[in-house]
Design an enzyme around this catalytic site. Structure first.
Site, PDB file in Angstrom:
ATOM      1  N   HIS A  15       0.834  -1.213   0.000  1.00  0.00           N
ATOM      2  CA  HIS A  15       0.000   0.000   0.000  1.00  0.00           C
ATOM      3  C   HIS A  15       0.866   1.259   0.000  1.00  0.00           C
ATOM      4  CE1 HIS A  15      -4.011  -1.811   0.575  1.00  0.00           C
ATOM      5  NE2 HIS A  15      -3.390  -2.714   1.307  1.00  0.00           N
ATOM      6  N   ASP A  36      -0.323  -4.780   5.907  1.00  0.00           N
ATOM      7  CA  ASP A  36      -1.338  -5.690   5.376  1.00  0.00           C
ATOM      8  C   ASP A  36      -1.258  -5.821   3.861  1.00  0.00           C
ATOM      9  OD1 ASP A  36      -2.219  -3.035   5.028  1.00  0.00           O
ATOM     10  OD2 ASP A  36      -4.293  -3.676   4.818  1.00  0.00           O
ATOM     11  N   GLU A  37      -1.816  -6.914   3.385  1.00  0.00           N
ATOM     12  CA  GLU A  37      -2.105  -7.168   1.970  1.00  0.00           C
ATOM     13  C   GLU A  37      -0.897  -7.024   1.046  1.00  0.00           C
ATOM     14  OE1 GLU A  37      -6.856  -6.292   1.750  1.00  0.00           O
ATOM     15  OE2 GLU A  37      -5.551  -4.592   1.316  1.00  0.00           O
ATOM     16  N   VAL A  38       0.225  -7.610   1.442  1.00  0.00           N
ATOM     17  CA  VAL A  38       1.361  -7.715   0.523  1.00  0.00           C
ATOM     18  C   VAL A  38       1.134  -8.948  -0.336  1.00  0.00           C
ATOM     19  CG1 VAL A  38       3.835  -8.110   0.340  1.00  0.00           C
ATOM     20  CG2 VAL A  38       2.955  -6.521   2.048  1.00  0.00           C
TER      21      VAL A  38
END
Length: 851
Positions: A434, A520-522
């Site tokens: 992100h 988060d969300e790699v």
């Protein structure tokens, strides 16, 4: 004079180029292009896909040519069939697409239009899933974006009726059934302080506060006394004075806990007792709660408050609201308004999500490119000087809400404002994923310094290695949004930003205990072909694969934070380790950081995805946990499943009841819907982890979250936030409710119904009327009307009693002067109903035919 042939040819060529450029700009100005988008069919061709039609309209006096232009827009969709009518649709990055002519194109004639079929994976379920932010770019002026208006006609009745939602919230009868247990409680019978205090006794008498009512305070409470005077000046014709003796007394009582207070109102005056300025501040909020709700509409000579005796303190010490201003920006003024709202309802943490793929929103003076480049969205061919459009921001740069940032001065003002209201601000530096806005900004810095011959300085804060050929795609569609955590320069960057933030907090006099570093969300595939990773792996035996880079990264951040007297906050992935179970990858609480005071904001509990108990696993594993569940506290999710209700729906639906009935220590006991909003009676918990007593000690508090993909205006932000925030405030502050104790039973169900009825009456009759005018007023959502036809009469109800229900019997839209519903309506024909608030704002119109 005769020109030599070569020179003549050169001049003619130059003239031709200039003419071409001028013509191009003329074409850009003269074209009148608009579009219209309409969903047509879900389950198209019997597959998990949906069909919609984009109509491109040329209202110009000349033809749109068969080549030389591109139509750009944002669309959160996967498009498997990109060709139609001589046009090709292609994915760019993130949520940005373009449509351009292909070899089969013959253009669009003047006054004509063509229909372009769009087929996307999955269904189209509500208005938020429509393409937005259209603009056109001509090859003759490749850097100029021309906004294109899009019209969204109402979908056909056939399409609406095909939606599963048409059987639930699309149906006024279903709304009626949802509201049927709510009773109307007279305003005089309602509790006077919200959120619910620990103990409150109403006594005989009243106290009249006037501009002559002086305020006296222990020196410890000087700031709070001045704050109270300022707040009273908003409802009184003049500001009360601060003096040694007064009708309102702020008294120090060292026996009380940090956030505890006592409030006593008699006909003689008001006494507030607290051991700390924080406790005194919360007593002031309770005193404001006693003031009649409409007092903020106009200033008056006096306000009267009921005599009470209150002893109160919060259940949780951490009561948070997270606002994302990165995906769509909100101004300083709007942020201050939100802080006022939070303080009214005794929330004490503002989680400030200011950095993302789509924007960096706080000025960091030592790295000015972060806002010079990372805060500006607009059309770009290379993302070098600004970042690409996202979430309907359009192609024109420096337009709210896609572009914008807080200057250093403004951010310090926000910090001071929050601190005065006893709200700590936790900034979030999203990393390592992100991070696209930061990555592009630092690439801009790199190019400038390399051009200036400063190679070492150019690389100091670089976040990627251009030689890294790893392929990945994030959940949000980005292919270039992850920092390369094997690069030493990444840590230079994080330290520099951290140090600049620390300096701003010091200047503001604001407390800073932790910084949220994301996590988060790699996506899968990251770092696999990074030269820096290969080099680090050779020199560090602890790193055997790319998963190990995760623990390496947060380990280094932890060391850096500790040196600065901070602890790490992050999303749940920051405290998780990948391992194998029965030959399959699985995640466990990472023992490396379990006792390092990592504070995890755990969001992933989507009902039906298998991680419903993740927060409890991490708390049992030693992590400090802020409960931030998507199931109950993601305010960006739509209120219900209606096609016309804005908001995302991937994690279910969140109305005011979801945060209200959330049980922090055993929320699985009280789950009422799955991740698609379908009712469930009993969730299978046989394989789920329960919260231990040790784990319970690690639950630090609750958080409501408002992600801002769809908050294109401040009004939309307030609509998504309110009244949901009130459910969060009640559950974070009030003691454990009676209906939550013991096993699930019919008696507990009765207790819940009574508590829910009281709560919605308080919201409808006290809090929403207050919020119509409090600090300029808030544009909260007005609920839908429930309708039922029975024995020739139409019955109506509403989720929040206190709002007016008005109706018409001639098929016209209800207005502020329409008939007020007071009981069943017997008129025949098409009846239309809507709710109105105290300021005569209208909610959605609901229709029923009475035969």
């Amino acid at each position: 004079m005769r020109l030599k042939p070569l020179k003549k040819q050169l001049i003619l060529s130059v003239i031709a180029v200039i003419f071409s450029i001028l013509t191009g700009f003329s074409q850009v100005k003269d074209y009148k292009i608009s579009v219209q988008w309409q969903p047509v069919q879900n389950n198209f061709e019997g597959k998990n896909q949906s069909l919609s039609v984009l109509t491109i309209i040329n209202a110009s006096e000349h033809d749109l040519p068969p080549h030389g232009w591109s139509l750009y827009f944002n669309y959160g969709a996967d498009i498997p069939k990109p060709d139609s009518r001589g046009l090709t649709m292609s994915f760019i990055n993130g949520d940005l697409y373009k449509i351009e002519p292909n070899a089969a194109s013959d253009g669009i004639s003047a006054g004509a239009k063509i229909n372009f079929q769009m087929i996307k994976t999955g269904s189209t379920d509500n208005v938020t899933q429509s393409p937005q932010g259209f603009y056109i770019v001509f090859d003759d002026a490749p850097n100029k974006a021309v906004p294109v208006k899009c019209i969204y006609p109402e979908p056909s009745p056939e399409f609406i009726n095909s939606l599963p939602a048409s059987k639930t919230w699309m149906d006024p009868a279903f709304v009626y059934s949802k509201n049927r247990d709510i009773q109307d409680i007279p305003a005089s019978k309602l509790p006077l302080i919200f959120p619910s205090p620990s103990e409150m006794k109403v006594t005989n008498g009243e106290f009249r506060i006037t501009q002559s009512t002086a305020i006296s305070a222990d020196p410890l409470f000087t700031k709070e006394a001045n704050y109270l005077a300022d707040e009273l000046a908003k409802v009184l014709t003049a500001k009360p004075a601060i003096s040694k003796q007064g009708g309102i007394v702020l008294k120090r009582d060292s026996k009380l806990a940090l956030e505890e207070y006592e409030l006593q109102v008699t006909d003689k005056g008001v006494q507030i007792s607290a051991s700390s300025p924080t406790g005194a501040f919360y007593a002031i909020q309770s005193l404001k709660s006693l003031i009649p709700p409409l007092s903020w509409k106009t200033k008056q000579a006096s306000v009267t408050v009921q005599s009470v005796e209150v002893k109160d303190q919060p259940r949780f010490g951490y009561r948070s609201f997270m606002l994302d201003v990165a995906r769509n920006f909100q101004t300083k003024e709007q942020i201050l308004k939100i802080l006022d709202l939070m303080s009214l309802y005794k929330l004490n943490v503002f989680h400030f999500h200011f950095s993302e793929d789509e924007g960096w929103r706080v000025e960091i003076q030592s790295l000015p490119e972060l806002t010079q480049v990372g805060s500006v969205r607009g059309h770009t061919q290379d993302n070098k000087n600004n970042i690409q459009p996202s979430f309907a921001s359009g192609g024109v740069p420096n337009q709210l809400p896609g572009s914008g940032f807080l200057s250093r001065k403004e951010f310090i003002e926000v910090l001071k404002y929050a601190t005065a209201r006893h709200i700590q601000v936790i900034p979030e530096i999203e990393s390592p994923g992100h991070a696209r806005a930061a990555i592009k900004a630092m690439e801009n810095r790199y190019a400038k310094l390399m051009k200036a011959g400063k190679a070492a300085e150019a690389s100091r804060y670089r976040l990627i290695d251009p030689q890294d050929k790893s392929k990945y795609r994030s959940v949000q569609g980005w292919e270039d949004n992850v920092m390369d955590v094997a690069l030493p320069s990444v840590y230079n960057f994080v330290e520099k930003v951290t140090d600049d933030l620390i300096l701003m907090y010091k200047e503001a006099g604001a407390p800073l205990k932790t910084i949220h570093y994301g996590g988060d969300e790699v996506p899968a595939g990251v770092w696999e072909k990074s030269p820096a990773y290969e080099k680090l792996k050779r020199s560090n035996p602890a790193i055997k694969n790319t998963d190990d880079l995760w623990y390496y990264y947060f380990g280094r951040l932890n060391e850096m934070a500790k040196k600065r007297g901070l602890f790490i906050s992050g999303w749940e992935e920051a405290g998780m380790r990948k391992t194998m179970l029965d030959g399959k990858p699985t995640y466990i609480a990472n023992p490396d950081f379990g006792n390092q005071h990592f504070q995890l904001h755990v969001w992933n509990n989507v009902i039906g995805w298998g991680a419903e108990d993740l927060a409890y696993k991490l708390a049992n594993g030693g992590y400090k946990v802020v409960l931030s569940p998507v199931s109950n506290q993601y305010f960006d999710l739509a209120y219900n499943s209606s096609y016309f209700e804005p908001g995302l729906k991937w994690g279910g639906f969140v109305d005011i009841d979801k945060p209200f009935y959330f049980l922090p220590f055993d929320f699985l006991k009280n789950i009422k819907e799955d991740g698609q909003g379908r009712p469930i009676k009993n969730l299978d918990q046989t394989k789920m982890i329960r919260l231990t007593d040790y784990g319970k000690s690690n639950i630090v508090g609750l958080q409501g979250l408002l992600w801002s993909e769809n908050n294109v205006t401040s009004e939309r932000l307030e609509y998504m936030m309110l009244p949901k925030l009130l459910g969060l405030a009640e559950r974070a502050w009030a003691k454990e409710p009676e209906w939550a104790m013991g096993e699930v039973s019919a008696l507990n169900g009765l207790y819940y119904t009574n508590a829910w009825t009281t709560f919605v009456n308080i919201v409808g009759k006290r809090e929403l009327p207050r919020l119509n005018y409090y600090h300029g007023g808030y544009t909260y959502r007005i609920p839908d009307i429930g309708l039922k036809a029975d024995n020739g009469k139409v019955h109506a109800n509403i989720q929040l009693p206190g709002l007016d229900i008005r109706y018409t019997v001639d098929g016209s839209d209800p207005v502020a002067g329409s008939t007020i519903y007071t009981g069943p309506v017997s008129e025949k024909g098409k009846l239309r109903f809507a709710a109105f608030d105290a300021a005569d704002r209208r909610g959605k119109i609901m229709e029923i035919v009475n035969k």
